[in-house]
Design an enzyme around this catalytic site. Sequence first.
Site, PDB file in Angstrom:
ATOM      1  N   GLY A 137     102.094  55.074  55.615  1.00 13.68           N
ATOM      2  CA  GLY A 137     102.586  56.429  55.371  1.00 13.68           C
ATOM      3  C   GLY A 137     102.418  56.887  53.937  1.00 13.68           C
ATOM      4  N   ASP A 187      89.037  60.577  57.717  1.00 11.21           N
ATOM      5  CA  ASP A 187      89.606  59.249  57.487  1.00 11.21           C
ATOM      6  C   ASP A 187      88.890  58.192  58.324  1.00 11.21           C
ATOM      7  OD1 ASP A 187      91.307  60.918  56.150  1.00 11.21           O
ATOM      8  OD2 ASP A 187      93.009  60.632  57.489  1.00 11.21           O
ATOM      9  N   TYR A 237     101.196  70.201  58.966  1.00 11.31           N
ATOM     10  CA  TYR A 237      99.754  69.960  59.137  1.00 11.31           C
ATOM     11  C   TYR A 237      99.178  70.782  60.289  1.00 11.31           C
ATOM     12  CZ  TYR A 237      95.335  67.418  59.331  1.00 11.31           C
ATOM     13  OH  TYR A 237      93.997  67.097  59.340  1.00 11.31           O
TER      14      TYR A 237
HETATM   15  C1  GLA Z   1      94.967  63.916  56.614  1.00 11.41           C
HETATM   16  C2  GLA Z   1      94.052  64.012  57.845  1.00 11.41           C
HETATM   17  C3  GLA Z   1      92.599  64.252  57.423  1.00 11.41           C
HETATM   18  C4  GLA Z   1      92.496  65.428  56.461  1.00 11.41           C
HETATM   19  C5  GLA Z   1      93.507  65.300  55.318  1.00 11.41           C
HETATM   20  C6  GLA Z   1      93.529  66.500  54.431  1.00 11.41           C
HETATM   21  O1  GLA Z   1      94.652  62.790  55.876  1.00 11.41           O
HETATM   22  O2  GLA Z   1      94.116  62.807  58.574  1.00 11.41           O
HETATM   23  O3  GLA Z   1      91.805  64.461  58.570  1.00 11.41           O
HETATM   24  O4  GLA Z   1      92.649  66.644  57.146  1.00 11.41           O
HETATM   25  O5  GLA Z   1      94.821  65.074  55.820  1.00 11.41           O
HETATM   26  O6  GLA Z   1      92.337  66.631  53.750  1.00 11.41           O
END
Ligand code: GLA
Length: 393
Positions: A137, A187, A237
């Site tokens: 986290g 990611d 988000y």
């Molecule tokens: C998180 C999400 C990614 C991206 C970032 C912001 O890490 O998992 O896919 O959207 O936020 O850049």
Amino acid sequence: MAATRPSEGAALLAEARAAFRREFGSEPALAVSAPGRVNLIGEHTDYNAGLVLPMALELWTVLVGMPRSDGHISLLTTSEHADEPKRVEFSVPTAEKPLEPGLPRWANYMKGVIQHYPAAGPLPGFNAVVTSSVPLGGGLSSSASLEVATYTFLQQLCPDSGAAISRAMVCQQAEHSFAGVPCGIMDQLISLFGQKDHALLIDCRSLEIHPVPLSDPGIAVLITNSNVKHSLGSSQYPIRRQQCESAAKALGKKSLRDVDMKDLEIGKELLTNLEYLRARHVVSEIQRTSEAAAALSSSNYLVFGRLMVESHNSLRDDFEVSCPELDQLVMLALSVPGVYGSRMTGGGFGGCTVTLLEADVATRVMQHIQEQYKGTATFYLSKAADGAKVQPL
Ligand code: GLA
């Protein structure tokens, strides 16, 4: 006061093997690792089909295991997950009995990958132990590294069908459907395809990947964990994502990738004020990421650093995903000579900052932050690492 050295991969592997022996009474036959990541620039652009520039870290999730023939899957984690049990057992999914998310929550990322894995044949059951040096986290993609490690592990049990790039999409799908996070693709891509001594410029529309060298011994990448995680993050988000999508739609475009600053100013009347601000961040951030990759390629760290600061300001003011702790960490880093740039990294509302600096001022920067930061910071000095790997045992 020193930076927390990223755990050596070998030590992590030894820890996982020892836990496997204790739990399952034999040596594991298979081992894989997948790294966490830090994003240097290009934030909240991946789900807008934009550009990102992350690097894989010397922080890993390691999975060791052994197939079993009774169709059961038994998982153990060595990490602390609040009050959740560390062990879970379930059956290999079938068409009649698919896996579903549930408790413990840490296992959902793995279950999601198992459920969506495009196996080229029957998938056997297995025992596995997961251990990780990616802070949970902390905004360094502990989830994606667990998904990618699981995928890479499953490949050793039964090959997958499909293109290499679609592995990232399976892992992303696992996160969407089993963890309920509508994340982008950055990611998972960097955890799979990261390259030692390189950041990767990823075009999230074409999925093209361009390695950008990042091996100059005179510079360093310092990651500072604010050790705060505001609960707002998970709810905001999907809202940001939705605001970006509705802004693109109002401008008559498929995504904000298809919008430039001129389009945005011309179409301003078609947007709510919030949509305009969110779009302004994304459109300018994609431009900055392109410029930053060029600056890094020509070792122009001053320009790179300036773009990092502009990125932070835009995330703070237009996208509104920073928080006072991250703002303070950025400000403290920037006040030390030898620092090129600093910004929040990842989704925001807590987690980490990333700072580009001259290697020999790293200790001074950490000291300064330690003394002045109102919370407790943790540091990682990491080189750019390779993506997921099978580990020899
Ligand atoms: C998180 C999400 C990614 C991206 C970032 C912001 O890490 O998992 O896919 O959207 O936020 O850049």
